[in-house]
Every structure is written in structure tokens, then in C-alpha cells.
Design a protein around this motif. Structure first.
Motif, short mmCIF file in Angstrom:
data_model
loop_
_atom_site.label_atom_id
_atom_site.label_comp_id
_atom_site.label_asym_id
_atom_site.label_seq_id
_atom_site.Cartn_x
_atom_site.Cartn_y
_atom_site.Cartn_z
N THR A 59 0.52 -1.48 0.21
CA THR A 59 0.28 -0.34 0.41
C THR A 59 0.98 1.59 -0.16
OG1 THR A 59 -0.48 0.13 2.59
CG2 THR A 59 -2.47 -1.02 1.18
N THR A 70 1.93 3.04 -1.84
CA THR A 70 2.09 4.50 -3.03
C THR A 70 0.04 3.88 -3.38
OG1 THR A 70 1.90 2.69 -5.13
CG2 THR A 70 4.00 3.98 -4.17
N ILE A 71 -0.25 5.25 -4.14
CA ILE A 71 -1.53 5.38 -3.69
C ILE A 71 -1.76 4.46 -5.00
CG2 ILE A 71 -2.12 7.48 -6.13
CD1 ILE A 71 -4.01 6.69 -2.63
N GLU A 72 -1.30 3.98 -5.91
CA GLU A 72 -1.49 2.91 -7.27
C GLU A 72 -1.38 1.72 -6.57
OE1 GLU A 72 0.31 4.25 -10.85
OE2 GLU A 72 -1.94 3.07 -11.09
N PHE A 109 -2.20 1.41 -3.47
CA PHE A 109 -3.57 0.61 -2.95
C PHE A 109 -5.10 1.00 -4.06
CE2 PHE A 109 -6.80 3.05 0.15
CZ PHE A 109 -7.34 1.99 0.69
N GLN A 110 -5.06 1.28 -5.06
CA GLN A 110 -6.22 0.62 -5.73
C GLN A 110 -6.20 -0.55 -6.08
OE1 GLN A 110 -7.71 3.77 -6.41
NE2 GLN A 110 -6.08 4.45 -5.19
N GLN A 152 1.55 7.33 4.70
CA GLN A 152 1.25 5.54 4.55
C GLN A 152 0.69 5.41 2.85
OE1 GLN A 152 0.61 2.44 6.55
NE2 GLN A 152 0.79 1.79 4.62
N PHE A 153 0.35 6.14 2.22
CA PHE A 153 -0.08 5.76 0.76
C PHE A 153 1.25 6.21 -0.34
CE2 PHE A 153 -3.99 5.35 3.20
CZ PHE A 153 -4.15 3.85 3.12
N GLY A 154 2.48 7.31 0.49
CA GLY A 154 3.67 7.13 -0.22
C GLY A 154 3.15 9.35 -0.73
N PHE A 155 2.15 9.93 0.02
CA PHE A 155 2.31 11.11 0.08
C PHE A 155 2.97 11.57 0.38
CE2 PHE A 155 -1.63 10.30 -1.58
CZ PHE A 155 -1.89 10.41 -2.88
N GLN A 205 2.08 11.50 -7.33
CA GLN A 205 1.64 9.96 -8.42
C GLN A 205 -0.25 10.02 -8.27
OE1 GLN A 205 1.59 6.96 -4.94
NE2 GLN A 205 1.39 8.42 -3.45
N ALA A 261 -2.14 8.71 -12.14
CA ALA A 261 -3.67 6.81 -11.55
C ALA A 261 -4.71 7.31 -11.61
CB ALA A 261 -2.48 6.63 -10.53
N MET A 262 -5.27 6.27 -11.81
CA MET A 262 -6.81 5.95 -12.20
C MET A 262 -7.03 5.71 -10.70
SD MET A 262 -9.97 3.43 -14.01
CE MET A 262 -11.14 3.72 -13.83
N LEU A 280 -9.86 4.68 -8.17
CA LEU A 280 -11.87 4.13 -7.71
C LEU A 280 -12.32 5.02 -6.92
CD1 LEU A 280 -10.18 0.49 -7.17
CD2 LEU A 280 -11.03 1.28 -9.60
#
Lengths: 370, 140
Positions: free
Chosen positions: A240, A242-244, A246-247, B94-97, B133, B137-138, B140
């Protein structure tokens, strides 16, 4: 905060049936009128799966099975349903540590009052996912007793329990001690507060010395759980970070919001995701589709999970029920527990530790930055 | 290949930073055009959703501007924002930001030059970090 070491331990004889030992103990509270009602996980006549039940009749207490390795949901919500306001009735609650933590958070959120309640917390080796519990219960009619005997069965607990390091009922008035105890012979009862001492004192239990190896058993369990937790956190981070990625993690999410329904600390009567805020006008969806050429429906899946984290990560008690109820089998709890841990560290907050500890967003005279 | 121009969302308080931005404008102070200003009545009304949404929609950075502690028009809204933001940052990390992409600064109504300075510096920080990023990215 090892309160237990200096505390008196009383013992219940179990005679190879810990379930009967505990229910007899609770039954005496009712028959001696020390409690008006007991909220406890109990079997109904229709299934081996224990459900939270309010028991007032000492005759019915034998159905109680709080030590069973099953919990279809976090019973803090059920506790709230009978504690919403003062009732003048003495209510004994038998809960798992994660349920007590959630209940403490819900008291802080003014969802209920504990004035009439005595909390009995059990030391928790974990719960199995419901289908696994039912499978094992079909093979073994006395699953509760077998569970404490058989490390193989203990390994069948759910992912969140395997990484739980807060398995002792810290905020409880009375602890039911099973770790490092010969549960086929006896179970420990440890009063942890004056209210607990008062109640236990009236039951005339026999005191005893600490079981040999008790401290080591707790330390070993904590070490193992800590290692497992570190490993799980790293694995989840890898999936998880990167946001990618996590998608991919939430790609099968149906936006059913079951995770939010199961969450004991998501307490809003009306979730923002069910309001007009997220009931977009068709034009909004069309505009979003046009921006990137394609959008998935229902929309706002990532937004939902991130917003839910923003709402409850500081209060996440790591019970794992969000994963248990996910119809798409997304390990929601893995990421929520990890993010919860990060957010809690940042605020120096531990949910469910202490009723007097204010929730992070309720204090603002101490800024975290600048 | 065109050079990367960061998209910055600035959510600023009506009573201080928004006025400072206005002052910077009327004083003919130049600052980068990368910033899109959204006026809030107070940073205390900054909902985590606003920040998350901005990032998920592809903002490269989010700048929050509020009143200096003690100056809040609503007594303590700015302190509530200051308390809220580290939690949001922890989730985003957590999500890379990078946490550098979310910044809170206190800028008073008379501080037009400070507004110029903070925005210019923030845009350069984000430019150095590169595009977010989520921009491609798409989601969802």
C-alpha cells in the motif's frame, strides 16, 4: 503498566470445563443479587456461535460462553445499547480487551455511561472467523475447552488477533486470567479496581499464588505477537505504499460500507457517505469521467477508505471486524490497524487505555506542529 | 517535454491569509500562478475530506493558511486545524504522499509579503518533489 503482578489472584475450579466454570461464576453474581443483568457472549439454542446476550435469570446463565474463540462482532456496540443512559441497574459486562477499548472510546464520545456497569475482561487468545469457528465447532462439541489446550486451534484465530499485543484486559474491573493457567483445572480471577475487588470479595472465592510460568507465558505471547505484527505491518506497507498500489488493494471493494457498519468506533448515526455529500449529481460523475476518460462506479471508493481513516484511525482498537465482514475478502483491518498505529503514535494516544485520556481531536491547546 | 508546473490548492482563512493574499495582489507582489486559492471562513472548518479529495484529484500540494495563534476570529479554529493536520498527514504518508506536500502556515491579514514568500517557497518545494503520483493514476 503491569498492574496484574501485584494483584491478588482468586481461582475458579474448572474440572475440564472452563465454560461451565465461568458461567457458574457469573451465575452467582445473579443469584446473590450482586448484578441485575450480565451481558455476555452466550450460545442460543439454534447455533454453537455465541452471540452477545443479556442474561437476568441465573437458570439461563449456563448458555454463557465468553471464552469461546468466536465473536461475530465487536460487542461494545451491544454494550452501548443497554448503557445509553443510567438505568439504576447493576450490569456486569463480560468483554474482550478490544471490546473494552472500543467501549472506553464510545464513553468518551458520549455514546453511553458506565456508572452502573462492572466490566469483566477476559484475557484473549483471539477469535476465529465465524465460518472457521463453525467448522471447528462441528468437529469438536467442546471447542471452548479444547481451544485453550490445543495450540493448533489457537493458530486458527483471525489475522487481527494474531498481531494483537493488547490481549490483557487493561481497563477492566475484573480480569479473567487464562494465559499461562492450566485451564482444565482452574482459571484466574483478578480484581483490578476497587469495584472489582468489592464484587469478587462478595463471592467468597479462594485465593491462590500466581501459577508458575504465568509471567513467561504472557511475555512469550507478547513477543510472538509483536514479531508477527511487525511482519504484517511490513507486508501491508509493501502492498500500500503508493496510491497506485492501494488501488489494487481495494480494487474489489463494492462500496457496501460493511467495514464501517462493523467498526465499533464509527459511531455516527448518519455516515457522511450516505448523505447528499456523496450522492453526486449525474453531471458531476460525467465531468469526472470526462476528466480522465473513465471512472469506475460506484465512485469514491478510495475517498471512502481514506476518509474513514481520517475519522477513526486515532480510535481504532484493532479488533479486525472490518476484515471479517468484507464480502470481497479485502484485508481492510491490516491497513486500518497499521494506519491507526501511525496516527496514534503521532498523537501519543492509545485508544481504550484510560477513560480520562482525552481523544486527540478533543484537545487543541497543544498543537502537534509549530 | 514541457516543464512540470505543480498544481497547488491553497485553503486559506477568510480573516487572515485570504486578506494577506488580497494585500499581496493590491501591493503588486508577484507569486507563482500555480496556486488555486479556496477561501474558508476559518481553518477550523478544514475537513479532512477537503485535503484528501484535493490529493486524490491530483493536486501536487495543499497549503493551509490560518491566523496566528491567539488571533483566530472564532477564538481557536486555527488551533483545531493545527491539531487535525498531523493525523491527515500520517494517513497520506502511508500511501506515499510526502508530508512536505501538506503544509500549514500562520499568515496574518497584514502579511502580504509573507504570503508571497511562503507560496513561492512552497511551489519550489513541490516542484523539486515532482508530480504527485495521483495525477496520473486511475483512482477508484
Amino acid at each position: 503498566m503491569e498492574k496484574n503482578s501485584a494483584m491478588t489472584v482468586f481461582y475458579l475450579k474448572t474440572d475440564k470445563n472452563p465454560k461451565a466454570g465461568v458461567s457458574a461464576f457469573l451465575g452467582r453474581m445473579l443469584s446473590q443479587s450482586l448484578a441485575d443483568a450480565v451481558l455476555v457472549s452466550a450460545r442460543t439454542p439454534h447455533s454453537p456461535l455465541p452471540m452477545p446476550a443479556v442474561i437476568t435469570d441465573p437458570e439461563k446463565i449456563e448458555a454463557a460462553d465468553p471464552l469461546a474463540p468466536a465473536a461475530p462482532f465487536n460487542a461494545a456496540r451491544q454494550a452501548v445499547s443497554i448503557l445509553r443512559h443510567e438505568s439504576g441497574r447493576k450490569i456486569v459486562l463480560v468483554l474482550r480487551p478490544c471490546e473494552i477499548r472500543a467501549l472506553v472510546e464510545l464513553v468518551k464520545l458520549k455514546q453511553c455511561v458506565l456508572d452502573d456497569a462492572v466490566i469483566i475482561g477476559m484475557e484473549c487468545r483471539g477469535r476465529m472467523e465465524t465460518p472457521i469457528y463453525l467448522e471447528k465447532a462441528a468437529e469438536n462439541p467442546d471447542l471452548t475447552a479444547a481451544f485453550y489446550r490445543d495450540p493448533g486451534l489457537q493458530d486458527a484465530v483471525c489475522a487481527s488477533c494474531r498481531i494483537c499485543t493488547r490481549f490483557l484486559p487493561q481497563a477492566a474491573d475484573i480480569a479473567i486470567r487464562v494465559i499461562g493457567e492450566p485451564t482444565d483445572e482452574r482459571i484466574g480471577i483478578v480484581p483490578q479496581t476497587p469495584a472489582g475487588q468489592d464484587l469478587v470479595g462478595r463471592l467468597g472465592l479462594s485465593e491462590g499464588p500466581d501459577s508458575p510460568g504465568r509471567e513467561d507465558a504472557v511475555a512469550n505471547m507478547r513477543d510472538l505477537r509483536e514479531q508477527e505484527r511487525e511482519r504484517a505491518f511490513q507486508e501491508t506497507a509493501g502492498k500500500t505504499d503508493t496510491i497506485e498500489k492501494f488501488q489494487k488493494y481495494v480494487a474489489q471493494c463494492l462500496n457496501c460500507y460493511n467495514c464501517r457498519v462493523a467498526c465499533p468506533v464509527c459511531y455516527c448515526r448518519e455516515c457522511v457517505f450516505l448523505t447528499d455529500v456523496f450522492a453526486h449529481d449525474p453531471q458531476v460523475l460525467m465531468r469526472r469521467a470526462a476528466k480522465k476518460g473513465m471512472i469506475k462506479l460506484p465512485a469514491d471508493t478510495t475517498m471512502f477508505h481514506l476518509t474513514r481513516m481520517a475519522h477513526m484511525a486515532h480510535a481504532c482498537v484493532a479488533c479486525g471486524h472490518c476484515s471479517s465482514v468484507c464480502p470481497s475478502h479485502i484485508p481492510v483491518a491490516d491497513i486500518f490497524i497499521k494506519v491507526g498505529n501511525e496516527v496514534q503514535k503521532r498523537y501519543g494516544y492509545e485508544p481504550g487505555r484510560d477513560l480520562e485520556e482525552p481523544m486527540p481531536l478533543m484537545v487543541y491547546d497543544k498543537p502537534v506542529v509549530e | 517535454m514541457s516543464a512540470f508546473e505543480p498544481k497547488i490548492i491553497a485553503m486559506v482563512c477568510n480573516w487572515c491569509t485570504y486578506t494577506a493574499a488580497d494585500l499581496a495582489g493590491t501591493s503588486r507582489l508577484m507569486y507563482p500562478h500555480n496556486v488555486r486559492i479556496i477561501r474558508l471562513m476559518c481553518t477550523g472548518m478544514l475537513d479532512a475530506k477537503y485535503v484528501l479529495k484535493a490529493f486524490l484529484e491530483g493536486a501536487d500540494g495543499v497549503f493551509i493558511g490560518g491566523c496566528h495563534p491567539g488571533d483566530c476570529h472564532y477564538i481557536n479554529g486555527n488551533l483545531k486545524a493545527a491539531r487535525r493536520i498531523p493525523g491527515i498527514a500520517a494517513i497520506l504518508e502511508q500511501f506515499g504522499f510526502s508530508s512536505e506536500r501538506l503544509e500549514l502556515k500562520w499568515i496574518g491579514a497584514s502579511e502580504g509579503p509573507e504570503f508571497q514568500e511562503h507560496i513561492t517557497r512552497f511551489v519550489e518545494t513541490i516542484r523539486a518533489l515532482g508530480p504527485s503520483q495521483a495525477a496520473t493514476a486511475m483512482i477508484l
